[in-house]
Enzyme design. Structure first.
Site: not given
Ligand code: NAD
Length: 447
Positions: A142, A216, A250, A349
């Site tokens: 996807k 992840e 990330c 984050e």
């Protein structure tokens, strides 16, 4: 250019095609070396398209051209690595038992759903697809709607390499279709890269049927500068990884931990390197910092900068301005110093060009601050004494740590501890994430 937005019917068809190809097709039944042959041809086709893929990274989500050109070959190197691994990996081994012997087989886990985020779609889907193909899985990828072309180009290369129909299916779709894919009973394994919130949702959705999951997720990685650090060398190696792609990566090293007695000197040197970074059009070869993804993301980043100021951090450079641009979702590269672990800018984050410098009084305290995080994805340690830096690295609760630099390699597992994820992609571990173990007991003399 336009791409279709997949609906529920498309998802259903993609899953059925992958299921049929797994249950009845040749792919899972080929040997490792046979699959490696297809993967090598796929890699060759992909290499021809690398300039296009780099260009698309910039066009779709605004990654600076220099960054995209440097990192795009990493996608192809994933396919190279997993091709070679499939060629040599011991999928079966024999062990003696009381009645005779057992064949311990590593068989493909089944139909995999591979879901990737928009920020680094090509390297991430490359890693997922290459490992899943090497293992003998069939799959539905996807693509994120913000960055839909990358996986389609890989599928084109797979077709050119002769990989049988139904093995690699790509849908360009948003959240709803992604949720439908995850909930499909024909999906045996989900590999997801993205935000913590979505990862948690996926984990819950997979629980009932015990589908295998690799996650992840996000990060808030710390770079520890030890007191004997060679500052110019450390800054040259570290700064590009503190706000790569405007901080939208990330494993960005967004917390920089420095000895308190060198805090002001390092903050000043760091800010002067950041101030020299060219902010501008991501298509310009000299641009280091481009825009962030969209208006929502820009407002989110500005919100964190305001919180940093309100919570008492010292703004060394940057701020909430638009870096001098009338158009585009620009945020000036921003550095805070005198940050403490309790501040939101040190805990959450941000996914923008914002870095926090935190002072520490001892190495023990540096380790404590680095580990005082819900995340555990990456990190780095900079110091003149390599052995000492290694010891400090071993004390960090993160999946990856770099000494005097930051690195990712196809043969080394990547992934996070704590809320940064579950499982690993890359390396031998990344192949094994797409394998199940089956033991067949055979009576008779041991081999
Ligand atoms: P996101 O979680 O919003 O979306 C990621 C993908 O999941 C997209 O393709 C999205 O369409 C899809 N999705 C959303 N909801 C879904 C659902 N309910 N079911 C199935 N699929 C769904 O994340 P994002 O904003 O695209 O990406 C940014 C995040 O990704 C950051 O937190 C970043 O740290 C993380 N990230 C992690 C890594 C890593 O390797 N650890 C790498 C890159 C990015």
């Amino acid at each position: 250019m336009s791409v279709p937005l997949a609906d529920a019917v498309d998802i259903g068809r993609a899953v059925s095609a992958a299921r049929r190809a797994f249950d009845h097709g040749p792919w899972p039944r080929l040997s490792g070396p046979e699959r490696a042959g297809y993967l090598k041809r796929l890699t060759q086709a992909l290499r021809e398209r690398l300039p296009l893929l780099a260009q698309l990274w910039t066009d779709q989500v605004g990654a600076p051209a220099s960054f995209a050109q440097k990192l795009t070959p990493f996608g192809a190197s994933r396919f190279d690595f997993f091709a070679t691994l499939a060629e040599h990996y011991a999928f079966d081994d024999w062990r003696p038992t009381q009645r005779g012997r057992a064949c311990v087989r590593r068989v493909p886990v089944g139909v995999a759903a591979l879901i990737a985020p928009w920020n680094a779609t090509f390297p991430i889907v490359s890693q997922q697809i290459a490992a899943a193909l090497a293992a003998g899985c069939t799959m539905v990828v996807k693509s994120p709607p913000e960055c839909p072309f990358d996986a389609l180009i890989i599928a084109e290369c797979a077709a050119a390499a002769g990989i049988p129909p139904g093995v690699l299916n790509v849908v360009t779709a948003g959240r709803e279709a992604g949720a439908q894919l995850v909930q499909s009973r024909d999906i045996d394994k989900i590999s997801f890269t993205g935000s913590v919130a979505t990862g948690q949702w996926i984990q819950r959705a997979a629980t009932d049927r015990l589908a295998r999951v690799t996650l992840e997720l996000g990060g808030k990685s710390a770079a520890i500068l030890l007191d004997d650090v060679d500052l110019p060398a450390a800054l040259a190696a570290l700064v590009p990884f503190t706000m790569p792609f405007s901080g939208q990566i990330c494993f960005a090293q967004t917390r920089v931990l420095v000895p308190r007695h060198r805090h002001d000197e390092i903050a000043e040197a760091y800010a002067s390197v950041v101030a020299r970074m060219k902010v501008g059009d991501p298509h310009d070869a000299n641009t280091a910092i481009g825009p962030v993804l969209n208006a929502r993301q820009r407002e989110r980043v500005r919100g964190y900068i305001e919180r940093g100021i309100a919570e008492g951090a010292a703004l060394v450079t940057g701020g909430t301005g638009n870096a001098g641009f009338e158009r585009g979702f620009y945020v000036a590269p921003t550095v805070f110093s005198r940050v403490t672990s309790t501040m939101a800018i040190a805990r959450e984050e941000i996914f923008g060009p914002v870095v926090s410098i935190l002072p520490y009084d001892s190495v023990d305290q540096a380790v404590e601050i680095a580990n005082d995080s819900d995340y555990g994805l990456s990190g780095s340690v900079f110091g003149a004494d390599g052995e000492r830096a290694f010891d400090v690295a071993c004390r960090l609760r993160t999946g990856n740590v770099g000494i005097n630099g930051v690195e990712i390699a196809p043969n080394v597992p990547f992934g996070g501890m704590k809320r940064s994820g579950i499982g690993r992609e890359g390396g031998r571990e990344g192949l094994e994430a797409y394998l199940e173990t089956q033991a067949i007991f055979v009576p008779g003399a041991a081999a």
